[in-house]
Enzyme design. Structure first.
Site, PDB file in Angstrom:
ATOM      1  CE1 TYR A  71       1.580   0.824  -3.330  1.00 39.38           C
ATOM      2  CE2 TYR A  71       3.913   1.103  -2.917  1.00 39.38           C
ATOM      3  CZ  TYR A  71       2.536   1.582  -3.097  1.00 39.38           C
ATOM      4  OH  TYR A  71       2.558   2.867  -3.417  1.00 39.38           O
TER       5      TYR A  71
HETATM    6  N1  LIG Z   1       2.061   8.427  -0.359  1.00 40.54           N
HETATM    7  C1  LIG Z   1       3.339   7.868  -0.696  1.00 40.54           C
HETATM    8  O1  LIG Z   1       4.236   7.702  -0.152  1.00 40.54           O
HETATM    9  C2  LIG Z   1       3.196   7.285  -2.093  1.00 40.54           C
HETATM   10  C3  LIG Z   1       4.649   6.591  -2.465  1.00 40.54           C
HETATM   11  C4  LIG Z   1       4.483   6.162  -3.766  1.00 40.54           C
HETATM   12  C5  LIG Z   1       3.431   6.020  -4.637  1.00 40.54           C
HETATM   13  N2  LIG Z   1       2.263   6.453  -4.220  1.00 40.54           N
HETATM   14  C6  LIG Z   1       1.046   6.383  -4.919  1.00 40.54           C
HETATM   15  O2  LIG Z   1       0.586   7.514  -5.157  1.00 40.54           O
HETATM   16  C7  LIG Z   1      -0.989   7.423  -5.329  1.00 40.54           C
HETATM   17  C8  LIG Z   1      -1.777   8.191  -4.464  1.00 40.54           C
HETATM   18  O3  LIG Z   1      -1.671   7.784  -3.279  1.00 40.54           O
HETATM   19  P1  LIG Z   1      -1.792   8.612  -2.108  1.00 40.54           P
HETATM   20  O4  LIG Z   1      -0.416   8.542  -1.462  1.00 40.54           O
HETATM   21  O5  LIG Z   1      -2.091  10.186  -2.655  1.00 40.54           O
HETATM   22  O6  LIG Z   1      -2.802   8.084  -1.122  1.00 40.54           O
HETATM   23  P2  LIG Z   1      -4.153   8.627  -0.745  1.00 40.54           P
HETATM   24  O7  LIG Z   1      -4.142   9.882  -0.055  1.00 40.54           O
HETATM   25  O8  LIG Z   1      -4.673   7.504   0.306  1.00 40.54           O
HETATM   26  O9  LIG Z   1      -5.135   8.539  -2.008  1.00 40.54           O
HETATM   27  C9  LIG Z   1      -5.555   7.373  -2.551  1.00 40.54           C
HETATM   28  C10 LIG Z   1      -6.735   7.881  -3.736  1.00 40.54           C
HETATM   29  O10 LIG Z   1      -6.877   6.595  -4.441  1.00 40.54           O
HETATM   30  C11 LIG Z   1      -8.329   6.590  -4.458  1.00 40.54           C
HETATM   31  N3  LIG Z   1      -8.742   5.186  -4.249  1.00 40.54           N
HETATM   32  C12 LIG Z   1      -8.352   4.146  -3.548  1.00 40.54           C
HETATM   33  N4  LIG Z   1      -9.199   3.069  -4.011  1.00 40.54           N
HETATM   34  C13 LIG Z   1     -10.000   3.263  -5.101  1.00 40.54           C
HETATM   35  C14 LIG Z   1     -10.984   2.555  -5.765  1.00 40.54           C
HETATM   36  N5  LIG Z   1     -10.982   1.352  -5.539  1.00 40.54           N
HETATM   37  N6  LIG Z   1     -11.583   3.431  -6.945  1.00 40.54           N
HETATM   38  C15 LIG Z   1     -11.088   4.696  -6.872  1.00 40.54           C
HETATM   39  N7  LIG Z   1     -10.298   5.478  -6.087  1.00 40.54           N
HETATM   40  C16 LIG Z   1      -9.870   4.630  -5.268  1.00 40.54           C
HETATM   41  C17 LIG Z   1      -8.854   7.038  -3.112  1.00 40.54           C
HETATM   42  O11 LIG Z   1      -9.953   7.597  -3.062  1.00 40.54           O
HETATM   43  P3  LIG Z   1     -11.402   7.062  -2.539  1.00 40.54           P
HETATM   44  O12 LIG Z   1     -11.051   6.130  -1.237  1.00 40.54           O
HETATM   45  O13 LIG Z   1     -12.293   8.286  -2.321  1.00 40.54           O
HETATM   46  O14 LIG Z   1     -12.089   6.095  -3.462  1.00 40.54           O
HETATM   47  C18 LIG Z   1      -7.723   8.249  -2.822  1.00 40.54           C
HETATM   48  O15 LIG Z   1      -8.247   9.454  -3.672  1.00 40.54           O
HETATM   49  C19 LIG Z   1      -1.165   5.910  -5.187  1.00 40.54           C
HETATM   50  O16 LIG Z   1      -1.206   5.027  -6.506  1.00 40.54           O
HETATM   51  C20 LIG Z   1       0.051   5.450  -4.478  1.00 40.54           C
HETATM   52  O17 LIG Z   1       0.367   4.110  -4.751  1.00 40.54           O
HETATM   53  C21 LIG Z   1       2.162   7.107  -3.115  1.00 40.54           C
END
Ligand SMILES: NC(=O)c1ccc[n+]([C@@H]2O[C@H](COP(=O)([O-])OP(=O)(O)OC[C@H]3O[C@@H](n4cnc5c(N)ncnc54)[C@H](OP(=O)(O)O)[C@@H]3O)[C@@H](O)[C@H]2O)c1
Length: 249
Positions: free
Chosen positions: A159
């Site tokens: 990651y």
């Molecule tokens: N939550 C945290 O604590 C955190 C911290 C730091 C960074 N981030 C980053 O924030 C970003 C968003 O994450 P989130 O926390 O909002 O998580 P989330 O609610 O799980 O959202 C992830 C999104 O990515 C999409 N996705 C995953 N695989 C995909 C694929 N192969 N093709 C197209 N879409 C895909 C999912 O949509 P589908 O499943 O519908 O495709 C979903 O809409 C990510 O890059 C994550 O690394 C999150």
């Protein structure tokens, strides 16, 4: 009421949940037309129904570069260009190498790195064209992570590697596209309350610390993204690190 992004089309990947969903709503509230990219069509359609004419649904897996290109071309053709790209789709697990599944490692590279590359590659010529238009700039914002700046303990291996890679890519892209007035920025969240961290999997990123620390809401990160893309044309915000107040690592 006029919005600061009236007349701008924004592509948001991973718009079906969490940070992407909140960001699409926030950009639409500023007047942008939002192209919603993700795999779960039903989720995207629910969001588009709420946002009305200024939203469109693209069921796209960002690991499929041909599908990404087709969708980006369709948005540019139908909406007259693309002025904002938010690379947000992401996936994470936190298994130490001795227990990790190689398939999970590859998925992280495919979604978090190759997905960003595919979307950016497909959109970049549209962004340079948009920067010559009314707003005078265009924007690429990639949602990285604290894990893009530092390796935060065992299990953060791949990651963190993917997020470090997108940070390096973003900085190179910034240098390349600055003369064309395409602003390239990173938003780096700490722990956010989303599906990614609330899977019930004990190997979700930061899941172990979730109960001890404050957590951000997806809206907090959407606010940062809106801030980045609504600066005046002279101003490029290249990096925003946002942690919950109690997160020390
Ligand atoms: N939550 C945290 O604590 C955190 C911290 C730091 C960074 N981030 C980053 O924030 C970003 C968003 O994450 P989130 O926390 O909002 O998580 P989330 O609610 O799980 O959202 C992830 C999104 O990515 C999409 N996705 C995953 N695989 C995909 C694929 N192969 N093709 C197209 N879409 C895909 C999912 O949509 P589908 O499943 O519908 O495709 C979903 O809409 C990510 O890059 C994550 O690394 C999150």
């Amino acid at each position: 009421m006029t919005g600061r992004l009236d007349g701008t089309t924004a592509v948001v990947t991973g718009a079906s949940s969490g940070i992407g969903n909140a960001t699409a709503r926030a950009l639409a509230a500023e007047g942008a037309t939002v192209a919603l990219f993700a795999r779960r069509r039903d989720r995207l359609e629910d969001l588009a129904a709420e946002l009305g004419d200024h939203a469109e649904v693209h069921e796209v897996d960002v690991t499929d570069a041909d599908a990404v290109r087709d969708a980006i071309e369709a948005v540019a053709r139908d909406r007259g260009g693309i002025g904002v790209l938010v690379n947000n789709a992401g996936y994470g697990t936190m298994d130490p190498a001795l227990e990790a599944d190689l398939g999970e490692w590859r998925t992280m590279v495919d979604v978090n790195l190759n997905g960003v590359l595919a979307t950016t590659h497909a959109a970049v010529s549209h962004l340079t064209r948009a920067a010559r238009g009314g707003r005078g700039v265009a924007d690429v914002v990639t949602v990285s992570s604290v894990a893009g700046r530092k390796v935060n303990g065992p299990g953060s291996n791949v990651y963190a590697a993917t997020k470090h890679a997108v940070n390096a890519f973003s900085e190179a892209l910034r240098q390349e596209l600055a003369p064309q007035h395409v602003r390239v920025g990173l938003v780096e969240p700490g722990l956010v309350d989303t599906e990614l961290t609330n899977t019930g999997r004990d190997n979700a990123p930061d899941a172990s610390s979730a109960s001890e620390l404050g957590v951000l809401e997806a809206q907090d990160i959407a606010d940062a993204i809106v801030y980045v893309v609504t600066r005046p044309p002279r101003t490029a915000v290249n990096e925003v690190l946002v942690r919950p107040i109690e997160q020390t690592g």
